[in-house]
Design a protein around this motif. Structure first.
Motif, mmCIF file in Angstrom:
data_model
loop_
_atom_site.group_PDB
_atom_site.id
_atom_site.type_symbol
_atom_site.label_atom_id
_atom_site.label_comp_id
_atom_site.label_asym_id
_atom_site.label_seq_id
_atom_site.Cartn_x
_atom_site.Cartn_y
_atom_site.Cartn_z
ATOM 1 N N GLY A 24 0.844 -1.187 0.000
ATOM 2 C CA GLY A 24 0.000 0.000 0.000
ATOM 3 C C GLY A 24 0.882 1.240 0.000
ATOM 4 O O GLY A 24 1.812 1.350 0.805
ATOM 5 N N PHE A 25 0.604 2.162 -0.911
ATOM 6 C CA PHE A 25 1.421 3.370 -1.065
ATOM 7 C C PHE A 25 0.572 4.610 -0.780
ATOM 8 O O PHE A 25 -0.435 4.843 -1.461
ATOM 9 C CB PHE A 25 1.986 3.474 -2.482
ATOM 10 C CG PHE A 25 2.937 2.364 -2.843
ATOM 11 C CD1 PHE A 25 4.303 2.530 -2.703
ATOM 12 C CD2 PHE A 25 2.459 1.148 -3.321
ATOM 13 C CE1 PHE A 25 5.189 1.509 -3.035
ATOM 14 C CE2 PHE A 25 3.334 0.119 -3.655
ATOM 15 C CZ PHE A 25 4.693 0.303 -3.509
ATOM 16 N N GLU A 26 0.974 5.401 0.193
ATOM 17 C CA GLU A 26 0.338 6.698 0.437
ATOM 18 C C GLU A 26 1.105 7.727 -0.367
ATOM 19 O O GLU A 26 2.271 7.991 -0.093
ATOM 20 C CB GLU A 26 0.371 7.044 1.929
ATOM 21 C CG GLU A 26 -0.462 8.269 2.307
ATOM 22 C CD GLU A 26 0.083 9.587 1.785
ATOM 23 O OE1 GLU A 26 -0.666 10.298 1.082
ATOM 24 O OE2 GLU A 26 1.260 9.907 2.061
ATOM 25 N N THR A 27 0.465 8.337 -1.366
ATOM 26 C CA THR A 27 1.172 9.266 -2.250
ATOM 27 C C THR A 27 0.594 10.671 -2.235
ATOM 28 O O THR A 27 1.101 11.550 -2.930
ATOM 29 C CB THR A 27 1.147 8.758 -3.705
ATOM 30 O OG1 THR A 27 -0.179 8.863 -4.235
ATOM 31 C CG2 THR A 27 1.636 7.317 -3.801
ATOM 32 N N ALA A 28 -0.465 10.897 -1.462
ATOM 33 C CA ALA A 28 -1.169 12.180 -1.502
ATOM 34 C C ALA A 28 -0.665 13.186 -0.479
ATOM 35 O O ALA A 28 -1.091 14.343 -0.487
ATOM 36 C CB ALA A 28 -2.667 11.950 -1.314
ATOM 37 N N GLY A 29 0.203 12.773 0.418
ATOM 38 C CA GLY A 29 0.664 13.689 1.456
ATOM 39 C C GLY A 29 -0.380 13.933 2.525
ATOM 40 O O GLY A 29 -0.468 15.024 3.090
ATOM 41 N N ILE A 30 -1.188 12.912 2.811
ATOM 42 C CA ILE A 30 -2.225 12.989 3.848
ATOM 43 C C ILE A 30 -1.912 11.917 4.894
ATOM 44 O O ILE A 30 -1.999 10.720 4.610
ATOM 45 C CB ILE A 30 -3.630 12.772 3.250
ATOM 46 C CG1 ILE A 30 -3.922 13.848 2.195
ATOM 47 C CG2 ILE A 30 -4.699 12.781 4.342
ATOM 48 C CD1 ILE A 30 -5.214 13.621 1.430
ATOM 49 N N GLY B 293 4.098 10.343 0.181
ATOM 50 C CA GLY B 293 3.716 11.747 0.159
ATOM 51 C C GLY B 293 4.377 12.545 1.272
ATOM 52 O O GLY B 293 5.037 11.993 2.150
ATOM 53 N N ALA B 294 4.178 13.861 1.222
ATOM 54 C CA ALA B 294 4.807 14.761 2.192
ATOM 55 C C ALA B 294 3.738 15.592 2.910
ATOM 56 O O ALA B 294 3.409 16.707 2.483
ATOM 57 C CB ALA B 294 5.804 15.681 1.494
#
Length: 369
Positions: A257-263, A284-285
């Motif tokens: 699972g990849f969190e890429t939205a910076g949330i 994400g950042a």
């Protein structure tokens, strides 16, 4: 030189023509910037989410042409076309020697200090220092860069296309290929379908992942995700992402699972959606003050789930930029679809407003293309 300078966070960026730039020093090159695409990290500086106390030139996802080199530069010469990289390996520090190029102790602090490794910026205006935002300061006619941060590319590659490999594509594809090392046949969940998330989707496709689930509230981005390799898309405003991921994977959960939205909250979603033994990757950042919680540490540990970070895809620029562009040349990586708008430097404030409102994917700013 002409540049887009932010004097105070939260205020409009000014286009000025009186920024002084130093000559390249030992091991440095001067690059005439052709194109710079806008990243959410740039907006976080402009809006004040990432605080700075001095005037700053943002922009770090850029490409251009070398115009001069300093003493000791061996791998680059005037006329070379290059992609600029905010983080690059020194080859000598503890981390580089262990293959952790994304956290090089020589170059990576520049993301936060907005300076060159020695604390200088090479930029002045009215006698006052100007910061080089996010390790590059590329929304300007020229930028000074360490030799190792500028990756030479074939001159026939359009610079407006090449620039997106400097951050968004390198980060998203790199998180999949380098950080997680996703294997063929894996199941993958991508949370967020901006430039980084769509690049991660393409990275998953490159690995021959069996199931690629993409989640984003924006219907246009979900449609783009399907075009670029997602097998399923979810609207998190209408669907339970964790429950849907479990359903799509026969009750097992995603391998990655990849969190890429910076949330930050989506990191928790990724942890809950992966299978026992699966890996959640923070890409994400989010804002500095945001945090994520592992709500049941015993369960997390007993299920042998893994949580890891990924900075700029853990990439080695000279290897990964060449690899990404070779994927593009052979039709395996779509860079053009990520570029949904082009604007001149004079429209920089309108471009950042589009970014704030979530319009498009990547806006490329023409500096001197």
């Amino acid at each position: 030189m002409r540049a887009a300078i932010l004097e105070k966070q939260g205020q409009p960026i000014q286009i000025v023509d009186d920024v002084e730039i130093a000559m390249p020093r030992q091991g440095e090159v001067c690059i005439k910037v052709a194109f710079c695409s806008l990243c959410h990290s740039d907006y976080s500086v402009v809006s004040g989410v990432y605080p700075v106390s001095e005037p700053i030139i943002v922009g770090h996802e850029a490409a251009g042409v070398v115009v001069s080199v300093g003493p000791g530069v061996k791998s680059l010469a005037a006329g070379d076309h290059v992609v600029i990289n905010a983080i690059y390996p020194c080859g000598q520090c503890y981390f580089c020697q262990r293959g952790n190029f994304g956290i090089c102790s020589y170059s990576s602090p520049g993301l936060m200090t907005h300076t060159l490794p020695d604390g200088e910026t090479g930029l002045l205006r009215h006698g006052r220092r100007v910061l080089r935002g996010i390790g590059a300061g590329a929304l300007a006619e020229y930028t000074i860069a360490p030799e190792a941060s500028a990756v030479r590319i074939d001159p026939d590659i359009p610079l407006d296309v090449a620039c997106v490999t400097g951050c968004a594509v390198r980060t998203g594809v790199g998180a999949v290929l380098n950080t997680a090392d996703v294997e063929a046949g894996a199941t993958v969940l991508i949370l967020g379908c901006g430039g980084v998330g769509l690049s991660a989707i393409q990275g998953a496709r490159l690995t021959a992942a069996r199931i690629v689930i993409a989640s984003d509230p924006n219907p246009t981005r979900r449609e783009m995700a399907l075009r670029l390799g997602a097998t399923h898309v979810l609207d998190p405003a209408r669907e339970d992402v964790v429950a849907s991921t479990l359903s799509l994977t026969n009750g097992i959960g995603a391998d990655y699972g990849f969190e890429t939205a910076g949330i930050a909250q989506l990191i928790e979603t990724a942890i809950n959606a992966i299978r026992p033994g699966g890996t959640a990757v923070c890409v994400g950042a989010p804002p500095f003050e945001d945090s994520a919680t592992i709500r049941n540490v015993v369960l997390f540990a007993s299920q042998e789930k893994k949580l890891t970070g990924s900075l700029l895809g853990g990439a080695h620029p000279k290897f990964d930029i060449e690899r990404l562009l070779s994927f593009w040349k052979t039709g395996r990586l779509d860079l053009e679809s990520l570029i949904t708008c082009k604007r001149p430097l004079s429209e920089i404030n309108e471009a950042f407003q589009d970014l704030k409102e979530g319009k498009g994917i990547r806006t490329v700013i023409e500096i001197s293309g």
